[in-house]
Design a protein around this motif. Structure first.
Motif, short mmCIF file in Angstrom:
data_model
loop_
_atom_site.label_atom_id
_atom_site.label_comp_id
_atom_site.label_asym_id
_atom_site.label_seq_id
_atom_site.Cartn_x
_atom_site.Cartn_y
_atom_site.Cartn_z
N SER A 146 57.55 -21.05 -0.53
CA SER A 146 57.20 -22.22 0.28
C SER A 146 56.06 -21.96 1.26
N ALA A 149 52.67 -21.99 -0.54
CA ALA A 149 52.42 -23.36 -1.00
C ALA A 149 51.92 -24.22 0.14
N ARG A 150 52.49 -24.03 1.33
CA ARG A 150 52.08 -24.80 2.51
C ARG A 150 50.65 -24.43 2.91
N GLU A 155 52.48 -28.05 -0.68
CA GLU A 155 53.91 -28.06 -0.37
C GLU A 155 54.63 -29.28 -0.94
N GLY A 156 53.88 -30.33 -1.29
CA GLY A 156 54.50 -31.50 -1.90
C GLY A 156 54.69 -31.38 -3.39
N ARG A 157 54.22 -30.27 -3.96
CA ARG A 157 54.32 -30.08 -5.42
C ARG A 157 55.08 -28.83 -5.81
N VAL A 158 54.82 -27.72 -5.13
CA VAL A 158 55.43 -26.44 -5.51
C VAL A 158 55.98 -25.74 -4.27
N LYS A 160 59.28 -24.95 -3.74
CA LYS A 160 60.72 -25.11 -3.61
C LYS A 160 61.23 -26.08 -4.67
N ALA A 162 62.79 -29.38 -5.37
CA ALA A 162 63.00 -30.65 -4.68
C ALA A 162 62.57 -31.79 -5.58
N HIS A 165 58.83 -32.70 -7.10
CA HIS A 165 57.97 -31.53 -7.26
C HIS A 165 57.69 -31.27 -8.74
N ASP A 166 56.84 -30.29 -9.01
CA ASP A 166 56.36 -30.05 -10.36
C ASP A 166 57.40 -29.46 -11.32
N GLU A 189 56.38 -27.66 -15.21
CA GLU A 189 56.35 -29.11 -15.04
C GLU A 189 57.48 -29.77 -15.83
#
Length: 217
Positions: A146, A149-150, A155-158, A160, A162, A165-166, A189
């Motif tokens: 995380s 990714a941030r 962070e909205g894709r990879v 973690k 959630a 996410h991808d 994906e």
């Protein structure tokens, strides 16, 4: 003709300067490698003076832990290339090993770890070593998932598991930070791309099954 050539040269210069304009206006992130505390000070000064401190990330050698207070004050994220730093007392000759990851953790500085190669010092290995130098399991895993990714704005894709996410997922045979663990399944994906039980080379290593269309070793 001379004027045309001059205009062409100006256009070429402007095109070369476009990335710098993107940096100053915050459209392009900046990554600065620092090997000493002084290099950190200069990087922060240059970033602050030119207006792109908020998009600056530092890639740090272990000795840069001495500038941790400056980095924390600037509110930057960093990439750590090493987890410990050894200092020698010039009077006694005794050495002291500093846990760099603990210093940055305790200062509240977000950081990511970097791999040195794809085998003996891969990301899983670095995370496992970070635990031996004082990080909790969650902190160590975040430093290779995380947190990077941030830093990359992803962070909205990879980074973690959630919703939305991808769905790039590894399913392991055990603890992902253990040297004995293997990867059983790979999803990219959301698509199931790799089955360990069906991988010819893996089966050969496990039970001696010769893959099709290959020569016996």
């Amino acid at each position: 003709m001379a004027r045309r050539n001059h205009l062409a040269e100006l256009k070429e210069i402007e095109e070369k300067q476009e990335p710098l304009l993107d940096v100053v206006e915050g459209r392009l992130p900046v990554w600065v490698a620092c090997d000493t505390p002084l290099a950190v000070h200069r990087a922060l000064e240059a970033s602050r003076d030119n207006g792109f401190l908020h998009t600056t990330h530092l890639v740090l050698e272990p000795a840069c832990y001495k500038a941790a207070d400056l980095i924390a004050e600037a509110g930057l994220h960093v990439v750590l290339t090493g987890m410990t730093y050894t200092e020698r007392d010039p009077r006694t000759g005794e050495t002291d090993e500093i846990s760099v990851v603990e210093v940055f953790r305790d200062k509240g500085i977000p950081f990511a770890l970097t791999s040195r190669n794809s085998s003996t010092q891969a990301l899983w290995y670095q995370a496992a070593m970070a635990m031996s130098h004082g990080l909790t399991r969650d902190e160590a895993l975040a430093s290779v998932t995380s947190s990077p990714a941030r830093m990359l704005g992803l962070e909205g894709r990879v980074g973690k598991l959630a919703a939305g996410h991808d769905a790039n997922v590894l399913i392991c045979s055990g603890d992902p930070l253990s040297v004995t663990t293997t990867i059983d399944h790979v999803f990219i994906e959301g698509k199931h791309l790799c089955y360990r039980s069906k991988a010819g080379r893996v089966r050969q290593l496990l039970d001696g099954t010769q893959p099709e269309n290959t020569m016996a070793e």
